[in-house]
Design a protein around this motif. Structure first.
Motif, short mmCIF file in Angstrom:
data_model
loop_
_atom_site.label_atom_id
_atom_site.label_comp_id
_atom_site.label_asym_id
_atom_site.label_seq_id
_atom_site.Cartn_x
_atom_site.Cartn_y
_atom_site.Cartn_z
N UNK A 88 0.81 -1.21 0.00
CA UNK A 88 0.00 0.00 0.00
C UNK A 88 0.85 1.27 0.00
N UNK A 89 2.11 1.16 0.39
CA UNK A 89 2.99 2.32 0.48
C UNK A 89 3.81 2.54 -0.78
N UNK A 90 3.72 1.62 -1.74
CA UNK A 90 4.52 1.70 -2.96
C UNK A 90 3.68 2.18 -4.14
N UNK A 91 4.26 2.99 -5.01
CA UNK A 91 3.52 3.43 -6.20
C UNK A 91 3.13 2.22 -7.06
N UNK A 92 1.89 2.18 -7.47
CA UNK A 92 1.35 1.02 -8.19
C UNK A 92 2.06 0.78 -9.52
N UNK A 93 2.54 1.82 -10.17
CA UNK A 93 3.14 1.64 -11.49
C UNK A 93 4.64 1.34 -11.46
N UNK A 94 5.27 1.39 -10.28
CA UNK A 94 6.70 1.06 -10.19
C UNK A 94 6.92 -0.44 -10.40
N UNK A 95 8.01 -0.76 -11.09
CA UNK A 95 8.39 -2.17 -11.27
C UNK A 95 9.18 -2.63 -10.04
N UNK A 96 9.37 -3.93 -9.96
CA UNK A 96 10.15 -4.48 -8.84
C UNK A 96 11.57 -3.92 -8.84
N UNK A 97 12.15 -3.75 -10.04
CA UNK A 97 13.52 -3.21 -10.14
C UNK A 97 13.56 -1.76 -9.64
N UNK A 98 12.53 -0.97 -9.91
CA UNK A 98 12.49 0.41 -9.43
C UNK A 98 12.37 0.48 -7.92
N UNK A 99 11.61 -0.43 -7.36
CA UNK A 99 11.41 -0.42 -5.91
C UNK A 99 12.68 -0.85 -5.23
#
Length: 99
Positions: A88-99
């Motif tokens: 819930x705290x992560x941007x929905x459109x970010x990929x796993x690599x971006x996170x």
């Protein structure tokens, strides 16, 4: 060295027994997933392992440091806890690599 060791851990909230006589060891190199229905005690067990809740009975040892005989603040630094709640705290459109 044992990473985590629970010996006869019981946790009560009032008269209700949440965890009853749990014994569990995690050895170096082992990977575990904690699964269970809502309300089955998963979060309570993890709070006990991280030192944020104390068992009503039993003993907890983390990296050869027995809770109650060590600086719990230092022990907590050695534990990582990944929960689906972080989603819930992560941007929905970010990929796993971006996170």
């Amino acid at each position: 060295m044992t990473v985590i060791e629970l010996n006869n851990v019981t946790f009560r909230r009032g008269e209700k027994v949440i965890l009853d006589n749990i014994s569990w060891q995690i050895q170096p190199g082992q990977h575990w997933a904690l699964l269970g229905a809502n309300g089955s005690g998963k979060t309570t067990l993890l709070k006990i392992v991280t030192g944020y809740s104390w068992p009503s009975a039993g003993a907890v040892t983390l990296l050869d440091q027995r809770f109650g005989q060590c600086d719990i603040r230092q022990c907590r630094k050695a534990v990582g806890w990944v929960s689906s709640a972080i989603q819930q705290q992560l941007p929905a459109r970010d990929t796993a690599a971006q996170i």
